[in-house]
Design an enzyme around this catalytic site. Structure first.
Site, PDB file in Angstrom:
ATOM      1  N   CYS A 197      38.969  18.156  42.922  1.00 35.67           N
ATOM      2  CA  CYS A 197      40.050  17.419  43.572  1.00 35.67           C
ATOM      3  C   CYS A 197      39.698  17.047  45.021  1.00 35.67           C
ATOM      4  CB  CYS A 197      41.341  18.228  43.487  1.00 35.67           C
ATOM      5  SG  CYS A 197      42.834  17.259  43.760  1.00 35.67           S
ATOM      6  N   HIS A 198      40.357  17.677  46.011  1.00 35.07           N
ATOM      7  CA  HIS A 198      40.055  17.427  47.421  1.00 35.07           C
ATOM      8  C   HIS A 198      39.012  18.401  47.981  1.00 35.07           C
ATOM      9  CE1 HIS A 198      43.745  15.088  47.110  1.00 35.07           C
ATOM     10  NE2 HIS A 198      43.555  14.608  48.320  1.00 35.07           N
ATOM     11  N   CYS A 252      55.579  39.081  30.028  1.00 33.18           N
ATOM     12  CA  CYS A 252      56.752  39.009  30.899  1.00 33.18           C
ATOM     13  C   CYS A 252      58.064  39.020  30.104  1.00 33.18           C
ATOM     14  CB  CYS A 252      56.612  37.776  31.797  1.00 33.18           C
ATOM     15  SG  CYS A 252      57.731  37.735  33.208  1.00 33.18           S
ATOM     16  N   HIS A 253      58.801  37.907  30.101  1.00 26.96           N
ATOM     17  CA  HIS A 253      60.058  37.815  29.353  1.00 26.96           C
ATOM     18  C   HIS A 253      59.844  37.332  27.919  1.00 26.96           C
ATOM     19  CE1 HIS A 253      61.735  38.162  33.373  1.00 26.96           C
ATOM     20  NE2 HIS A 253      62.957  38.203  32.879  1.00 26.96           N
TER      21      HIS A 253
END
Length: 388
Positions: free
Chosen positions: A120-121, A313-314
């Site tokens: 990218c950058h 996690c959930h």
């Protein structure tokens, strides 16, 4: 192990969220040692990250991402101890390119011809270090004028997922290209991938946790797996908004808007028998997905067939609602303990929070800091290996 590959990750404030965490956790899951550093900061400090997304405007949008915790100190870095360098994008490279100690570090990797992967950058830093002269190079299109001025042979990115390599240099246009970007990098380090070609299904929903879908998704794609992401009521090409859940000193996690995640397949008509494994991300999506009869049916097909299932996690709210935790040992985000226990499972305390566990065909994790263990344990069940 003595021959463990070591990689340096060059970070800064407002580095792009995916572009720092996906390679960090993917490489860690594959068994590499990854040190993340930032000038002026030490191990335990964090860099704020930026979420860059395409929302149909003339340029990308930006919002706040997770806080990325560094695990090494920049001033103590010895480039000779590392086998490769990764430079994420975002806005951090704009100011990192102006720091002499940063460009000196990049020059050391370049002179030793060790693999350098920049996305990218990040290529702004390569240009400042004189590392692109005479080399084929791509980047986010807005970086083209700088690279051309620095003497690079600009390669127009055909898509946002485009990557190219020239000698020791690997460059990518955006985080969409992470699978190829990471694969090119580990192969430059001498990696051999075994067990590729697996078909993996991701069960997605609106406001699933940002990292918990993208990190394992791209980590598995990088190993040449066919990965499909589906969501009830949506089709291939549709998007799910995600949520950034972070630990910022409050009694529970904070939430911010994440990237928009693009689905790759239709939920309607999904055939569980055509897949080798299932991944269930966390976040807020599982709360409502657990109420969907078609979701419950799909998850039961995977679990009852003995295929590898990884839930984090959930996500375990779905497994509990489906009655699939009875007699299992598992963990989850601590607030989901009630669902797990009432579902008939033996609760395993996630202490520390990155602990993950495997019981039979089920891998469970507590939160995104555990991705390296989570992905590695799922890979083991799938018969996927990365060796050097």
């Amino acid at each position: 192990m003595a021959d463990q590959k070591r990689v340096l990750l060059l970070c800064g404030d407002y580095v792009e969220d995916y572009e720092v965490m996906v390679p960090f956790q993917a490489l860690s899951a594959y068994g590499l040692s990854v040190d993340a550093v930032c000038p002026g900061k030490k191990a335990g400090d964090f860099c704020r990250t930026a979420i860059h997304d395409s929302l149909g405007h003339q340029t990308y949008s930006e919002s706040r991402g997770h806080n990325f915790v560094l695990n090494a100190t920049f001033d103590e870095i010895d480039a000779t101890k590392y086998d490769g360098l990764i430079i994420p994008g975002g806005r951090a490279p704009e100011y990192l390119a102006m720091i002499e100690s940063v460009t000196d570090l990049v020059k050391k990797f370049e002179h030793s011809q060790k693999p350098i992967a920049s996305i990218c950058h990040g290529q702004l830093i390569l240009a400042a270090a004189g590392s692109v002269k005479g080399k084929k190079c791509t980047a986010y299109p807005a970086v083209k004028p700088v690279l051309v001025a620095a003497g690079a042979h600009w390669v127009e990115p055909e898509t946002t997922a485009y990557c190219t390599s020239d000698g020791n240099l690997i460059t990518g246009a955006t985080y969409d290209g992470h699978p190829e970007f990471i694969r090119l990098f580990i192969k430059a380090l001498g990696a051999k991938i075994s067990g590729s070609g697996k078909r993996i299904l991701f069960l997605c929903g609106d406001y699933m946790e940002d990292y918990e879908v993208m990190v394992p998704f791209q980590s598995l794609e990088a190993l040449e797996c066919r990965v499909d992401a589906v969501c009830p009521g949506k089709r291939a090409g549709d998007k799910c908004p995600t949520a950034v859940h972070d630990f910022e000193g409050d009694q529970t996690y904070s939430e911010k808007p994440g990237h928009n995640f693009t689905l790759t397949a239709d939920f309607e008509g999904i055939d569980a028998s055509s897949y080798d494994g299932l991944v269930i991300p966390g976040g807020r999506a599982p709360e409502y997905l657990a109420l969907n009869d078609n979701v419950i049916k799909l998850v039961k097909e995977f679990m009852e067939s003995g295929k590898p299932v990884a839930s984090i996690c959930h996500g375990q709210q779905i497994l509990s609602a489906a009655g699939l935790l009875k007699g299992k040992k598992c963990t989850a985000y601590p607030a989901v303990k009630l669902n797990v226990v009432l579902g008939g499972a033996t609760w395993l305390e996630p202490d520390p929070i990155h602990r993950c566990f495997t019981d039979g065909n089920l891998v469970t994790g507590a939160a995104w800091p555990g991705h390296p263990e989570f992905i590695a344990q799922f890979m083991a069940l799938l018969g996927l290996t990365v060796s050097f």
